[in-house]
Design an enzyme around this catalytic site. Structure first.
Site, PDB file in Angstrom:
ATOM      1  N   GLY A 103     -59.395  63.274 -39.315  1.00  0.00           N
ATOM      2  CA  GLY A 103     -58.628  63.738 -40.481  1.00  0.00           C
ATOM      3  C   GLY A 103     -59.545  64.236 -41.589  1.00  0.00           C
ATOM      4  N   LEU A 138     -64.168  46.765 -36.860  1.00  0.00           N
ATOM      5  CA  LEU A 138     -63.775  46.810 -35.442  1.00  0.00           C
ATOM      6  C   LEU A 138     -62.375  47.390 -35.273  1.00  0.00           C
ATOM      7  CD1 LEU A 138     -65.008  43.429 -33.905  1.00  0.00           C
ATOM      8  CD2 LEU A 138     -65.868  45.722 -33.465  1.00  0.00           C
ATOM      9  N   SER A 139     -61.568  47.324 -36.338  1.00  0.00           N
ATOM     10  CA  SER A 139     -60.218  47.884 -36.330  1.00  0.00           C
ATOM     11  C   SER A 139     -59.403  47.484 -35.094  1.00  0.00           C
ATOM     12  CB  SER A 139     -60.270  49.410 -36.436  1.00  0.00           C
ATOM     13  OG  SER A 139     -60.847  49.784 -37.655  1.00  0.00           O
ATOM     14  N   SER A 192     -54.220  53.583 -31.604  1.00  0.00           N
ATOM     15  CA  SER A 192     -54.094  52.130 -31.785  1.00  0.00           C
ATOM     16  C   SER A 192     -52.641  51.737 -32.033  1.00  0.00           C
ATOM     17  CB  SER A 192     -54.951  51.688 -32.979  1.00  0.00           C
ATOM     18  OG  SER A 192     -54.364  52.148 -34.172  1.00  0.00           O
ATOM     19  N   THR A 193     -52.365  50.448 -31.903  1.00  0.00           N
ATOM     20  CA  THR A 193     -51.004  49.967 -32.206  1.00  0.00           C
ATOM     21  C   THR A 193     -50.683  50.268 -33.679  1.00  0.00           C
ATOM     22  OG1 THR A 193     -52.055  47.794 -32.441  1.00  0.00           O
ATOM     23  CG2 THR A 193     -50.775  48.137 -30.463  1.00  0.00           C
ATOM     24  N   ASN A 248     -51.670  52.881 -35.319  1.00  0.00           N
ATOM     25  CA  ASN A 248     -51.436  54.327 -35.500  1.00  0.00           C
ATOM     26  C   ASN A 248     -49.949  54.695 -35.463  1.00  0.00           C
ATOM     27  OD1 ASN A 248     -54.480  55.380 -33.764  1.00  0.00           O
ATOM     28  ND2 ASN A 248     -54.117  55.060 -35.949  1.00  0.00           N
ATOM     29  N   TRP A 249     -49.108  53.815 -34.912  1.00  0.00           N
ATOM     30  CA  TRP A 249     -47.654  54.087 -34.930  1.00  0.00           C
ATOM     31  C   TRP A 249     -47.111  54.135 -36.352  1.00  0.00           C
ATOM     32  CZ3 TRP A 249     -45.910  56.119 -30.719  1.00  0.00           C
ATOM     33  CH2 TRP A 249     -46.360  55.705 -29.469  1.00  0.00           C
ATOM     34  N   ASP A 259     -63.705  57.994 -34.982  1.00  0.00           N
ATOM     35  CA  ASP A 259     -63.086  58.019 -36.308  1.00  0.00           C
ATOM     36  C   ASP A 259     -63.511  59.250 -37.101  1.00  0.00           C
ATOM     37  OD1 ASP A 259     -61.542  57.110 -38.379  1.00  0.00           O
ATOM     38  OD2 ASP A 259     -62.988  55.632 -39.084  1.00  0.00           O
TER      39      ASP A 259
END
Ligand code: FPP
Length: 242
Positions: A25, A197-198, A67-68, A70-71, A22
């Site tokens: 950005g 945990l994201s 990750s899902t 991130n879409w 992480d």
């Protein structure tokens, strides 16, 4: 027996390390650069992290690369990440061969653009017989989605008569997850100081030791992996016992 960096205990090295990479950005923003530049620097940190695992004898390294969730990012950032992934696989597969790294992937891989899927399958195939670190990229990965996919697989097997209800145990459920070929992570590292945990390896991290570091992912050095393992070695893992 070879001496490990920071005098780590050779017989208590985590077999499987998982990382939430992480802060790309924020790292770029600090310099007034575009976020994509942070992701590019993040790809270099990936190589350092694999090398560090190799140095200490960690066998599996799972990296949360996309990750899902991130879409939901802007289309331009998603496209840049997909291009970077394609480039990473193209340029770093020879390096993986040199370093005996075996590449694997988990997640809803079919969601990825066709060229990336193709490149991924090629790299997995090319590195398939390597016997060093197994680097597992989590791509279009979500822990809840994985559990739902596991349930679907079990329901299918029940319907087809290959299973009955009494056979469903935690061990057996684990065999229906994307990670069925790997041991559970012993150590979970998250960079950039966030304590979440994201949606990463929710089932598998039940007993993982968690080490959160303030550093942003592009600043991650081999030494940081050793330090996280040092912290891990100080912990007393009880798995719910005494
Ligand atoms: C989190 O930083 C990182 C990601 C969403 C992507 C991870 C990708 C890489 C490390 C680079 C590429 C990796 C490979 C394997 C090619 P963020 O964008 O959420 O950072 P922020 O929290 O500072 O905004």
């Amino acid at each position: 027996m070879k001496t490990l960096p920071l005098n780590l205990h050779p017989d208590r090295v985590p077999r499987h390390v998982a990382v939430i990479m992480d802060g790309n950005g924020r790292w770029a923003k600090k310099f007034g650069w575009q976020r994509t530049r942070g992701h590019r620097a993040g790809a270099d940190a990936v190589s350092r992290c694999v090398e560090a695992c190799d140095d200490i004898g960690t066998e599996f390294l799972t990296l949360y690369a996309f990750s899902t969730e991130n879409w939901r990012r802007p289309k331009t950032e998603i496209e840049a990440l997909m291009r970077l992934l394609d480039k990473f696989l193209k340029e770093r597969t020879p390096e993986m061969m040199d370093k005996n790294v075996r590449l694997q992937a988990i997640g809803r891989i079919t969601d990825l653009p066709a060229n990336v899927q193709e490149r991924l399958h090629q790299s997995i195939e090319t590195t398939g017989k390597n016997t060093g670190v197994t680097m597992v990229l989590a791509l279009s990965y979500g822990g809840r989605e994985e559990i739902v996919d596991g349930i679907r697989s079990i329901v299918r097997n029940l319907r087809e008569g290959h299973l009955d209800e009494a056979m469903i145990t935690p061990e057996m459920f684990g065999k229906h997850l994307y990670t069925r070929y790997y041991p559970d992570p012993d150590l979970l590292i998250r960079t950039s100081g966030e304590m979440r945990l994201s949606n990463f390896l929710l089932w598998q991290c039940s007993y993982a030791e968690i080490v959160v570091m303030e550093k942003l992912w592009p600043d991650f050095q081999k030494e940081d992996l050793y330090k996280a393992v040092q912290e891990y070695q100080k912990r007393h893992r009880r798995f719910g016992g005494l």
